[in-house]
Design a protein around this motif. Structure first.
Motif, mmCIF file in Angstrom:
data_model
loop_
_atom_site.group_PDB
_atom_site.id
_atom_site.type_symbol
_atom_site.label_atom_id
_atom_site.label_comp_id
_atom_site.label_asym_id
_atom_site.label_seq_id
_atom_site.Cartn_x
_atom_site.Cartn_y
_atom_site.Cartn_z
ATOM 1 N N GLY A 212 47.130 30.203 46.781
ATOM 2 C CA GLY A 212 46.087 30.993 47.263
ATOM 3 C C GLY A 212 44.779 31.059 46.397
ATOM 4 O O GLY A 212 43.963 32.056 46.004
ATOM 5 N N CYS A 213 44.676 30.049 45.592
ATOM 6 C CA CYS A 213 43.561 29.761 44.373
ATOM 7 C C CYS A 213 42.539 29.386 45.266
ATOM 8 O O CYS A 213 42.530 28.352 45.860
ATOM 9 C CB CYS A 213 44.203 28.873 43.350
ATOM 10 S SG CYS A 213 42.820 28.749 42.095
ATOM 11 N N PHE A 214 41.528 29.928 44.777
ATOM 12 C CA PHE A 214 39.894 29.621 45.509
ATOM 13 C C PHE A 214 39.049 29.391 44.441
ATOM 14 O O PHE A 214 39.078 30.322 43.516
ATOM 15 C CB PHE A 214 39.394 30.465 46.839
ATOM 16 C CG PHE A 214 40.299 30.421 47.996
ATOM 17 C CD1 PHE A 214 39.689 29.584 49.022
ATOM 18 C CD2 PHE A 214 41.388 30.877 48.105
ATOM 19 C CE1 PHE A 214 40.467 29.509 50.182
ATOM 20 C CE2 PHE A 214 42.397 30.969 49.206
ATOM 21 C CZ PHE A 214 41.701 30.247 50.524
ATOM 22 N N ILE A 215 38.033 28.493 44.276
ATOM 23 C CA ILE A 215 36.758 28.383 43.691
ATOM 24 C C ILE A 215 35.570 28.852 44.670
ATOM 25 O O ILE A 215 35.384 27.950 45.595
ATOM 26 C CB ILE A 215 36.645 27.007 43.016
ATOM 27 C CG1 ILE A 215 37.968 26.800 41.937
ATOM 28 C CG2 ILE A 215 35.637 26.718 42.262
ATOM 29 C CD1 ILE A 215 37.748 27.852 40.734
ATOM 30 N N MET B 272 29.826 28.100 48.729
ATOM 31 C CA MET B 272 30.748 27.246 48.830
ATOM 32 C C MET B 272 32.247 27.792 48.426
ATOM 33 O O MET B 272 32.107 28.034 47.463
ATOM 34 C CB MET B 272 30.548 25.933 48.417
ATOM 35 C CG MET B 272 31.464 24.576 48.811
ATOM 36 S SD MET B 272 30.854 23.287 48.025
ATOM 37 C CE MET B 272 31.032 23.668 46.150
ATOM 38 N N GLU B 273 33.275 27.429 49.187
ATOM 39 C CA GLU B 273 34.553 27.902 48.804
ATOM 40 C C GLU B 273 35.446 26.697 48.944
ATOM 41 O O GLU B 273 35.354 25.664 49.667
ATOM 42 C CB GLU B 273 35.067 28.687 49.768
ATOM 43 C CG GLU B 273 34.625 30.276 49.516
ATOM 44 C CD GLU B 273 35.338 30.989 50.522
ATOM 45 O OE1 GLU B 273 36.267 30.778 51.210
ATOM 46 O OE2 GLU B 273 35.221 32.420 50.739
ATOM 47 N N VAL B 274 36.127 26.503 47.788
ATOM 48 C CA VAL B 274 37.034 25.085 47.590
ATOM 49 C C VAL B 274 38.318 25.693 47.351
ATOM 50 O O VAL B 274 38.630 26.291 46.504
ATOM 51 C CB VAL B 274 36.373 24.412 46.188
ATOM 52 C CG1 VAL B 274 37.330 23.163 46.236
ATOM 53 C CG2 VAL B 274 35.029 24.102 46.510
ATOM 54 N N GLU B 275 39.146 25.371 48.439
ATOM 55 C CA GLU B 275 40.506 25.873 48.309
ATOM 56 C C GLU B 275 41.262 24.932 47.821
ATOM 57 O O GLU B 275 41.310 23.617 47.986
ATOM 58 C CB GLU B 275 41.242 26.139 49.787
ATOM 59 C CG GLU B 275 42.607 26.681 49.916
ATOM 60 C CD GLU B 275 43.104 26.708 51.020
ATOM 61 O OE1 GLU B 275 44.260 27.259 51.393
ATOM 62 O OE2 GLU B 275 42.507 26.495 52.071
ATOM 63 N N GLN B 276 42.283 25.503 46.578
ATOM 64 C CA GLN B 276 42.886 24.295 45.729
ATOM 65 C C GLN B 276 44.314 24.183 46.504
ATOM 66 O O GLN B 276 44.879 25.389 46.948
ATOM 67 C CB GLN B 276 43.054 25.009 44.423
ATOM 68 C CG GLN B 276 41.907 25.335 43.689
ATOM 69 C CD GLN B 276 41.098 23.976 43.424
ATOM 70 O OE1 GLN B 276 41.750 22.954 42.892
ATOM 71 N NE2 GLN B 276 39.720 23.900 43.683
ATOM 72 N N PRO B 277 44.936 23.165 46.033
ATOM 73 C CA PRO B 277 46.485 22.962 46.579
ATOM 74 C C PRO B 277 47.235 23.940 45.964
ATOM 75 O O PRO B 277 46.817 24.517 44.933
ATOM 76 C CB PRO B 277 46.476 21.460 46.278
ATOM 77 C CG PRO B 277 45.496 21.342 45.460
ATOM 78 C CD PRO B 277 44.540 22.202 45.610
ATOM 79 N N LYS B 278 48.641 23.529 45.982
ATOM 80 C CA LYS B 278 49.536 24.411 45.238
ATOM 81 C C LYS B 278 49.553 24.032 43.643
ATOM 82 O O LYS B 278 49.341 23.030 43.553
ATOM 83 C CB LYS B 278 50.934 24.073 45.693
ATOM 84 C CG LYS B 278 51.154 24.626 47.258
ATOM 85 C CD LYS B 278 52.736 23.987 47.451
ATOM 86 C CE LYS B 278 53.125 24.353 49.265
ATOM 87 N NZ LYS B 278 52.008 23.717 50.015
ATOM 88 N N LEU B 279 49.443 25.025 43.004
ATOM 89 C CA LEU B 279 49.249 24.988 41.536
ATOM 90 C C LEU B 279 50.449 24.611 40.884
ATOM 91 O O LEU B 279 50.456 23.695 40.126
ATOM 92 C CB LEU B 279 48.621 26.386 41.147
ATOM 93 C CG LEU B 279 47.291 26.884 41.347
ATOM 94 C CD1 LEU B 279 47.039 27.908 40.567
ATOM 95 C CD2 LEU B 279 46.252 25.823 41.239
#
Length: 474
Positions: free
Chosen positions: A445-448, A455-462
């Motif tokens: 659920g981490c987004f930049i 612009m939204e950049v969804e991150q993979p599993k941390l």
């Protein structure tokens, strides 16, 4: 005048015959034998022997070049004999070459006139002989040819050539079974060693692994991970020294591979130099080669290398499942791969080909996250945010509750980072997480968000965290 001319002609003919007699040379005989260990004699078919007499105490000399494996040192005896009882062999010189599947190698010998210090050719008296030894470590699999050329002078330069063909097979198969990223500058390499003599249709027995190592690439270092050695250190040191001096303990500690057997080793490959540690280990970097020293039944020593081991790529799964079925684990070197992809694209001036830095222009990775968490006890986690794009970005990091399960954010769920410099600019931010249920869960659920462009950049599993109800200290 006629008689004088006849006498002069006869004298010239006699001198010519004498010169030819002096120049005549015997034809040499060439003998070649491979130097190898003998084998234990076995009873003939139909002989009545008990099970304890399957091997005799007699050593048998080999009748051919025998089975030759890559990594062994090929040694041969070259003998030149003069079987004549009257004439010597004049102007003797010998050249030996080993032709492999890819090249031809000159083998130096004492009978090669080019390697002789006094640059003079040898003369072998009647009934005598000369010999030389050659050796070369075999590095290729396939057909090999030993080419021997003997030159001598018998009223002119003459040569005698012989070719000896033999096949070189691979006794062991060394493969990198798995390569796991363990941080930005460390990889765990699992090496599998298998005795494959029976698969190639050649006769061969057990192989003893004398030593195994990992020849790391420049700037890297390798260390073998051995759980047994770590457990031995916890015991009494004096007792361990006494046990290691035992022949039984030495035999038990030696890995012996029978045909079809395999053994696995684990190595940790890390950046050693300051430049390598600063850059990290990226996808496609060569880690090095595994090197195995083995011994065969009669103690023949060999050394064999594996093919180069490469650092694997980092993969992650997108929401629609179209990217990859693999998942990103903690400290997987994702930011290093993105930085390497960005540098490669900048040098090639390429764009729009879906490189990793375009998919993830900003990466988020945890810094030493906890491996376990207790239920309902908040814990702090530090996140490293890196801007891999070529422009300064006004960023905000968000942990969205709707995308989190098992472990969720506790407190503020978003933080505005402000302007983050381009080309590797970074910052760190702290969040608090809390475990809701027990089990193994991933932090998702981490987004930049780029506040300038939206612009939204969804991150993979941390990372993955084991959520437990209590710890051993409770």
């Amino acid at each position: 005048m006629t008689s004088v001319q006849q006498i002069s002609g006869a004298s010239a003919a006699v001198n010519s015959l004498l010169d030819e007699a002096v120049a005549q040379s015997a034809v040499p005989t060439l003998k070649v034998m491979r130097l190898q260990a003998g084998i234990l004699g076995t009873p003939a078919a139909g002989a009545l022997f008990s099970s304890s007499q399957l091997l005799s105490s007699n050593l048998l000399l080999p009748d051919s070049f025998g089975v030759i494996h890559v990594g062994e040192t090929f040694s041969a005896y070259l003998g030149v004999l003069n079987s004549s009882s009257e004439l010597p062999v004049r102007g003797l010189s010998m050249v030996a070459q080993l032709q492999t599947p890819s090249r031809r190698i000159l083998l130096p010998t004492a009978l090669d006139a080019r390697n002789n210090n006094n640059s003079s050719l040898r003369e072998v008296a009647p009934g005598e002989g000369v010999d030389a030894l050659i050796s070369r470590r075999l590095e290729e699999v396939g057909q090999h040819i030993l080419r021997v050329e003997v030159s001598y002078d018998s009223g002119g330069a003459k040569t005698l050539r012989k070719f000896y063909r033999f096949n070189v097979t691979n006794p062991l198969q060394i493969t990198a079974q798995s390569v796991t990223r363990s941080g930005d500058a460390t990889c765990l390499v699992s090496i599998n060693v298998e005795n494959i003599m029976d698969k190639q249709g050649v006769t061969g027995g057990a192989v003893a692994i004398s030593s195994i190592g990992f020849d790391a690439a420049d700037g890297l270092s390798a260390m073998e991970i051995n759980v047994e050695d770590e457990s031995d250190e916890s015991n009494d040191p004096g007792q361990n020294i006494k046990q290691r001096q035992s022949a039984v303990d030495l035999y038990d500690s030696t890995v012996i591979l029978h045909p079809g057997d395999s053994y696995q080793y684990l190595f940790s490959v890390s950046a050693e130099s300051e430049a390598a540690a600063l850059r990290g280990i990226a996808c496609g970097d060569e880690l090095g080669k595994a090197v195995v020293v083995f011994q065969k039944t009669m103690g023949e020593l060999g050394k064999i290398y594996s093919s180069p081991v490469m650092c694997p790529p980092t993969s992650f799964l997108k929401e629609d499942g179209t990217q990859n079925s693999k998942f990103v684990i903690n400290a997987s070197g994702l930011s290093v791969d993105v930085a390497a992809a960005s540098a490669q694209r900048s040098s090639s001036s390429g764009r729009g080909n879906g490189s990793l830095d375009e998919v993830l222009p900003v990466t988020v990775e945890p810094i030493d996250p906890p491996s376990t968490m207790r239920l309902s006890v908040p814990e702090k986690i530090s996140l490293l945010v890196v801007n891999h794009s070529s422009e300064t970005m006004n960023l905000q990091i968000q942990l969205r509750l709707s995308r989190m399960s098992g472990v969720v954010v506790c407190g503020p769920s978003f933080v505005t980072l402000g302007s983050v410099p381009p080309s590797g600019g970074s910052c760190t931010i702290d969040f608090r997480l809390v475990a809701l249920v027990a089990g193994l869960f991933s932090v998702t659920g981490c987004f930049i968000v780029d506040l300038t462009t939206g612009m939204e950049v969804e991150q993979p599993k941390l990372c993955f965290i084991m959520l437990v109800t209590r710890t051993n200290n409770d």
